[in-house]
Design a protein around this motif. Structure first.
Motif: not given
Length: 340
Positions: A102-126
């Motif tokens: 759960a933690v690694n999957g979440t951080l994996g998505v965020l780390r990938s999003a951090a590498k992309v300048h086009s991303v404006q919003r990340v929504v995480y379903i807790s």
């Protein structure tokens, strides 16, 4: 307060109960959706259901979402990311079997999003599992400032001896905390330009869109609990809140498109419930076809866990289906499948 009203959205977990509804809502709203799946075969059903949307629905194969850099390619060119996929099993040997992915999957998505300048919003379903203390002995109202530290402590103290529900709740708490820690640290450093929103829904019920071609025993966990309660009278004591899956899907869309939601943790819930409430409602709206109400039940007893959803109303303008509306639609689905 970055947000988008159109564009490309990456949505994880689209083969699941909540993710398939989110996929439907975003496509209906004009977005182009990129959906990660574990294999080509996992995409076949959704391709059939949403085929009319043509090239506005794209699938990418990610066999293991916990692998380092798993989402690097998938996030390229997207304007928003919605992370729904998370382990939900209640039959594991050790808390780490749920917590680590759960933690690694979440951080994996965020780390990938951090590498992309086009991303404006990340929504995480807790989940409200990351909010509510199930062991509280007095009625209380929970809000976004509350965290379920109790189950984290139980898992750290008891390990594999901890209850399965504690393992699940701890995984939701720790995964969401890891998301906020990552975002705040990297936002302060200027590494990322997108805003994070976390949604905390309680029990999620409602009709299904995802592949579900078996019988009642093959339903997703939450809907199976409803079926067992209202048709068979089989349930366990619970005192929490609910939301219709269609309202949760709408909340996810609003969390992407509403600028004020950026940087906020938001509880989304229609109201409190006990299984006995659903049994009573189902019996009334079905004309007596479902399980009869439990005579000893006191519907006026105070609910132990209520949720303050003022923030969802203020920031998202979110409305909710009633318990009666949700149950009517579920019973209709049961009848169409010959289950009632």
């Amino acid at each position: 307060m970055p947000a988008i009203s159109t564009g490309n959205v990456l949505i994880t977990g689209t083969n699941g109960f909540v993710g398939s509804w989110a996929l439907k809502v975003f496509l209906q709203s004009g977005f182009t959706v990129r959906a990660p799946v574990r294999s080509e075969s996992k995409a076949s059903y959704l391709k059939k259901v949403f085929g009319a949307y043509g090239d506005r629905l794209e699938f990418v194969i990610i066999p293991d979402i916990t692998k380092e850099g798993a989402f690097d390619t998938a996030t390229v060119g997207v304007d928003a990311v919605v992370h729904i996929a998370s382990p939900v099993g209640l039959d594991v040997d050790h808390p780490d079997e749920l917590i680590i992915p759960a933690v690694n999957g979440t951080l994996g998505v965020l780390r990938s999003a951090a590498k992309v300048h086009s991303v404006q919003r990340v929504v995480y379903i807790s989940s409200c599992a990351a909010v509510v203390n199930r062991t509280a002995t007095e009625p209380r109202v929970y809000d976004e400032n509350d965290w379920n530290q109790h189950d984290v402590d139980v898992c750290q103290r008891e390990g594999r001896a901890a209850a399965q529900v504690s393992m699940y709740c701890a995984s939701k708490t720790l995964a969401e905390r890891s998301a906020w820690e990552f975002w705040k640290e990297n936002k302060d450093k200027g590494v990322i330009g997108w805003d994070l929103v976390s949604l905390c829904p309680p029990w999620v019920f409602g009709p299904v869109v995802h592949k579900d071609e078996g019988g009642p025993d093959d339903l997703n966990d939450s809907n199976k609990f409803v079926y067992d309660a209202v048709v068979k009278g089989q349930y366990f004591p619970v005192d929490l809140a609910f939301i219709d899956v269609r309202d949760l899907a709408q909340a996810i869309l609003l969390a992407v498109t509403k600028p004020p939601a950026g940087g906020e943790r938001i509880i989304v819930a229609a109201g409190p419930f006990r299984w006995e409430d659903l049994i009573i409602t189902a019996h009334e709206v079905s004309g007596g076809k479902t399980y009869p109400p439990i005579e000893s039940y006191n519907p006026d007893a105070p609910y132990m866990a209520r949720t303050n959803v003022a923030k969802a109303k203020e920031l998202l303008g979110l409305g909710y289906r009633t318990q009666e509306e949700m149950i009517k639609d579920l019973l209709k689905e049961y009848e169409e499948r010959g289950w009632l």
